[in-house]
Write an enzyme that holds these catalytic residues in place. Structure first.
Site: not given
Ligand SMILES: Cc1ncc(COP(=O)(O)O)c(C=O)c1O
Length: 376
Positions: A324-325
């Protein structure tokens, strides 16, 4: 991709991305370096892949080792290699780590400034030091041009100070940048090194060694010259700049020793678009920048990717990792051509991943485990 890796992956049952490394390829690579540079000692750069099986094999074949930390020194000593086959090649060391390395028997240290020489003189008296020179790294896909080294004139002064403090001013080192595809790039640094050898000789200090660093490439998408071409170019430059007084030389290959020995198997998690009208597919893998593919940073290293649909029509896509980056995107500026028939759940093989993958992998960012490694 070797038959042994193919067979291994066929019978693999566990889940998640993994890197499989074939020791036979490492054995061949070591033999090629030894043949191409017969008068040069090989110090394998442990940082590229410190798997115990790799270190054991190279120790048995007679390699020496370039280490960056006390832990790497201990990993090499665990193979049974004696400390005189190890250099502490990081120019940035805590004084207590230098002391610990000295206790473990290490007597060869890299420096690039006077403060580092002072630390070594205090806790590793009488050791040999070599000074790293800056090198612009032009032509390298992974440049190492700013952080390490000093200008050649300063290298002379640093070594003079080492001599004054009772250390052995042993020689010079440089690194032409990793994945250096031009064998002529060693020439300029060797010219600078020969000038420093002469200057210091006039002041009564006899340097003995030039550390030619790493930089030897592995094959990704573009072809690279064979290691023989590097050996020939380096030898020509040594002759040109040192005449009949060629010093002792060492090399520190990392990528060139293990890169082509490894293959990552990964899986397509999702294929999507950002709007109905979008023409660009986003392909998300279960591997990304944080679990093995850190060297795709700035899209510097471009890995060959094989799929079971190779041969079908392709279109460019953005390739991204699973976390989730939003920086976990592998190729976007220069999208990657992949088959249109690629499906969610397909396996992909990422080649040339034996170096700088497992060790760059985070311990558990977003809960994804570190990249699993099998050495066969
Ligand atoms: C001091 C030193 N030697 C050798 C290497 C290995 O370089 P390569 O992987 O290009 O062979 C590195 C890489 O960072 C390094 O810092």
């Amino acid at each position: 991709m070797t038959d042994r890796i193919r067979d291994f992956l066929r019978s693999r049952r566990d889940d998640g991305p993994c890197m499989v490394l074939d020791l036979d390829v490492v054995r061949d690579n070591y033999a090629s370096f030894a043949k191409a540079l017969p008068d040069t000692r090989v110090f394998y750069a442990v940082k590229a892949n410190p798997a115990p099986e790799v270190l054991d094999l190279l120790a048995r074949m007679g390699s020496c080792f370039d280490t960056a930390s006390v832990v790497e020194i201990e990993q090499v000593l665990a193979t049974g290699a004696s400390p005189d086959r190890i250099s502490f090649g990081n120019t940035i060391k805590k004084e207590r780590d230098i002391a610990r390395a000295f206790q473990l028997g290490i007597r060869l240290f890299a420096v690039d400034c006077e403060a580092e020489v002072e630390k070594i003189a205090r806790v590793a008296p009488g050791s040999k030091v070599f000074c790293r020179m800056l090198c612009d790294g032009a032509g390298a896909e992974w440049p190492l041009s700013r952080k390490f080294g000093c200008v050649p004139e300063m290298a002379g002064r640093v070594l003079e100070q080492a001599h004054r403090l009772g250390l052995v001013a042993y020689g010079l080192s440089f690194h032409v940048g990793s994945q250096q595809r031009n064998p002529l790039m060693w020439d300029g640094a060797l010219r600078s090194a020969s000038t420093i050898f002469k200057d210091l000789a006039e002041r009564g200090i006899t340097l003995q060694m030039v550390n030619l660093g790493g930089g030897f490439p592995t094959k990704y998408l573009k072809d690279v010259p064979a290691v023989k071409a590097y050996g020939q170019a380096i030898f020509r430059s040594l002759r040109k700049h040192f005449g009949n007084r060629i010093p002792e030389t060492i090399i520190e290959p990392g990528r060139g020793m293990v890169g082509n020995a490894g293959v990552i198997e990964a899986e397509v998690v999702l294929i999507s678009k950002k709007s109905e009208a979008d023409t660009m597919r986003w392909v998300y893998l279960d591997i990304g920048k944080f679990n093995g593919l850190a060297e795709t940073m700035d899209e510097m290293i471009r890995y060959p990717i094989r799929t079971e649909f190779d041969g079908d029509a392709t279109e460019p896509c953005v390739l991204a990792g699973p976390t989730c980056d939003s920086v976990d995107v592998l190729y976007e500026k220069d999208p990657y051509e992949l088959p249109l028939s690629l499906e969610i759940g397909s396996k992909v093989l990422i080649e040339g991943t034996g170096a700088y993958t497992t060790t760059y992998s985070a311990v558990g960012f977003n809960g994804f485990p570190p990249l699993r490694s099998y050495v066969i």
